[in-house]
Scaffold this motif. Structure first.
Motif, PDB file in Angstrom:
ATOM      1  N   GLY A  65       7.963 -38.001  54.044  1.00  0.00           N
ATOM      2  CA  GLY A  65       8.698 -38.698  55.089  1.00  0.00           C
ATOM      3  C   GLY A  65       8.330 -40.167  55.170  1.00  0.00           C
ATOM      4  O   GLY A  65       7.152 -40.523  55.202  1.00  0.00           O
ATOM      5  N   VAL A  66       9.342 -41.028  55.182  1.00  0.00           N
ATOM      6  CA  VAL A  66       9.157 -42.475  55.312  1.00  0.00           C
ATOM      7  C   VAL A  66      10.131 -42.957  56.388  1.00  0.00           C
ATOM      8  O   VAL A  66      11.338 -42.871  56.208  1.00  0.00           O
ATOM      9  CB  VAL A  66       9.448 -43.203  53.982  1.00  0.00           C
ATOM     10  N   MET A  67       9.595 -43.438  57.510  1.00  0.00           N
ATOM     11  CA  MET A  67      10.473 -43.838  58.611  1.00  0.00           C
ATOM     12  C   MET A  67      10.108 -45.232  59.107  1.00  0.00           C
ATOM     13  O   MET A  67       9.062 -45.426  59.725  1.00  0.00           O
ATOM     14  CB  MET A  67      10.395 -42.837  59.770  1.00  0.00           C
TER      15      MET A  67
ATOM     16  N   VAL B 225       5.142 -45.394  51.202  1.00  0.00           N
ATOM     17  CA  VAL B 225       5.507 -44.937  49.859  1.00  0.00           C
ATOM     18  C   VAL B 225       4.331 -45.072  48.910  1.00  0.00           C
ATOM     19  O   VAL B 225       4.032 -44.160  48.121  1.00  0.00           O
ATOM     20  CB  VAL B 225       6.722 -45.735  49.336  1.00  0.00           C
ATOM     21  N   GLU B 226       3.636 -46.202  48.977  1.00  0.00           N
ATOM     22  CA  GLU B 226       2.501 -46.435  48.086  1.00  0.00           C
ATOM     23  C   GLU B 226       1.380 -45.422  48.318  1.00  0.00           C
ATOM     24  O   GLU B 226       0.711 -45.003  47.375  1.00  0.00           O
ATOM     25  CB  GLU B 226       1.975 -47.858  48.276  1.00  0.00           C
ATOM     26  N   MET B 227       1.196 -45.010  49.576  1.00  0.00           N
ATOM     27  CA  MET B 227       0.131 -44.044  49.888  1.00  0.00           C
ATOM     28  C   MET B 227       0.360 -42.696  49.231  1.00  0.00           C
ATOM     29  O   MET B 227      -0.570 -41.967  48.937  1.00  0.00           O
ATOM     30  CB  MET B 227       0.007 -43.866  51.407  1.00  0.00           C
ATOM     31  N   VAL B 228       1.647 -42.341  49.019  1.00  0.00           N
ATOM     32  CA  VAL B 228       1.952 -40.986  48.546  1.00  0.00           C
ATOM     33  C   VAL B 228       2.645 -40.966  47.189  1.00  0.00           C
ATOM     34  O   VAL B 228       3.060 -39.912  46.721  1.00  0.00           O
ATOM     35  CB  VAL B 228       2.851 -40.255  49.569  1.00  0.00           C
ATOM     36  N   GLU B 229       2.749 -42.137  46.517  1.00  0.00           N
ATOM     37  CA  GLU B 229       3.555 -42.193  45.298  1.00  0.00           C
ATOM     38  C   GLU B 229       3.026 -41.291  44.188  1.00  0.00           C
ATOM     39  O   GLU B 229       3.801 -40.846  43.334  1.00  0.00           O
ATOM     40  CB  GLU B 229       3.682 -43.640  44.803  1.00  0.00           C
ATOM     41  N   ASP B 230       1.720 -41.024  44.165  1.00  0.00           N
ATOM     42  CA  ASP B 230       1.170 -40.145  43.126  1.00  0.00           C
ATOM     43  C   ASP B 230       1.308 -38.680  43.471  1.00  0.00           C
ATOM     44  O   ASP B 230       1.026 -37.818  42.632  1.00  0.00           O
ATOM     45  CB  ASP B 230      -0.330 -40.474  42.920  1.00  0.00           C
TER      46      ASP B 230
ATOM     47  N   ALA C  62      -2.548 -38.258  56.806  1.00  0.00           N
ATOM     48  CA  ALA C  62      -1.300 -37.582  56.455  1.00  0.00           C
ATOM     49  C   ALA C  62      -1.108 -37.549  54.946  1.00  0.00           C
ATOM     50  O   ALA C  62      -0.658 -36.542  54.378  1.00  0.00           O
ATOM     51  CB  ALA C  62      -0.126 -38.269  57.133  1.00  0.00           C
ATOM     52  N   ALA C  63      -1.458 -38.658  54.267  1.00  0.00           N
ATOM     53  CA  ALA C  63      -1.349 -38.704  52.804  1.00  0.00           C
ATOM     54  C   ALA C  63      -2.283 -37.691  52.162  1.00  0.00           C
ATOM     55  O   ALA C  63      -1.937 -37.039  51.161  1.00  0.00           O
ATOM     56  CB  ALA C  63      -1.655 -40.114  52.307  1.00  0.00           C
ATOM     57  N   GLU C  64      -3.473 -37.532  52.726  1.00  0.00           N
ATOM     58  CA  GLU C  64      -4.429 -36.552  52.200  1.00  0.00           C
ATOM     59  C   GLU C  64      -3.928 -35.125  52.416  1.00  0.00           C
ATOM     60  O   GLU C  64      -4.101 -34.252  51.556  1.00  0.00           O
ATOM     61  CB  GLU C  64      -5.788 -36.751  52.865  1.00  0.00           C
TER      62      GLU C  64
END
Length: 255
Positions: free
Chosen positions: A194-196, A244-249, A176-178
């Motif tokens: 999205g963060v759930m 959050v860390e996976m998508v922060e960039d 999903a992050a990719e």
């Protein structure tokens, strides 16, 4: 980065918890309170009326979801006029969940248009009726879609119709992050990831079985199976922060 927090509207006529929760969430740092529009086709207190109340009475920035399921063109325009008068300037346009099969004998869907046509309709109004105070049109993006090519194709259509920001389904896995990173490269809109937090093993099972577009990995579900209430809370926060860390960039905001 902006943070939008979704708060379920009441199923009954008592809005005390909703208002108190909205104020608490704002105090905790949320920039927007978002309110879904009768998810899974079940009637709840109207998302737009609640958004207008939070904005006008409590000064809370809101983001009501608008579905195509329950309104024709006239009703949609009337609703937008009312939101504008109340100072609500952001809307999330979604097609909407269908009415459950066992209720279709008594409840009829409208679906005069889909989310792309709805966005285009609002964009046209932004050029005329709302020219001085236009709506910001937001849309949904499913980064968990099995066919993400098709999802991106739809997203491009939404952009052409006036969408300038996408809120995604929850991110739990690297795939999903990719997909989010790919969307960032190919779209010109902002992307709010999205963060759930999952709150229990039963909650994880319900999400996997009942909510389309969201898939919680089996290993994460298992972490909740035998955890007590305190452990569950810790795991929920830990895994949400991992998202959050996976998508922060990549993410421009969080939903």
């Amino acid at each position: 980065k902006p943070v939008a927090v979704e708060l379920d509207s009441p199923l009954d006529a008592d809005g005390t918890f909703f208002v108190e929760a909205a104020q608490e969430i704002k105090a905790a740092g949320a920039d927007y309170i978002t309110v879904a529009d009768c998810p899974v086709g079940r009637a709840r207190a109207d998302s737009s009326m609640l958004a207008a109340m939070l904005k006008s009475q409590y000064g809370i920035e809101t983001l009501p979801h608008l579905t195509c399921r329950d309104r024709n063109l006239n009703a949609s325009k009337a609703l937008l006029l009312g939101l504008s008068l109340q100072g609500v300037r952001n809307v999330l346009v979604v097609t909407g969940d269908p009415i459950p099969n066992n209720r279709r004998g008594e409840i009829k869907s409208v679906f005069q248009f889909n989310s792309v046509l709805y966005a285009d309709f609002i964009r046209d109004l932004n050029r005329t009726v709302f020219a001085g105070k236009p709506f910001r049109i937001m849309g949904a993006l499913n980064v968990n879609a099995a066919n993400f090519d098709a999802e991106l194709k739809k997203a491009h259509k939404k952009e052409k119709a006036g969408v300038t920001c996408f809120l995604t389904q929850p991110v739990y896995e690297q795939r999903a992050a990719e997909n989010l990173a790919r969307a960032k490269r190919e779209l010109s809109s902002e992307l709010w990831a999205g963060v759930m937090p999952v709150v229990s093993y039963e909650n994880a099972c319900f999400i996997n079985n009942e909510l389309a577009g969201i898939e919680i990995p089996a290993d994460l579900c298992e972490r909740f199976r035998h955890a007590d209430r305190e452990q569950v809370a810790d795991i929920a926060v830990e895994t949400a922060l991992s998202s959050v860390e996976m998508v922060e960039d990549t993410a421009d905001g969080y939903y």
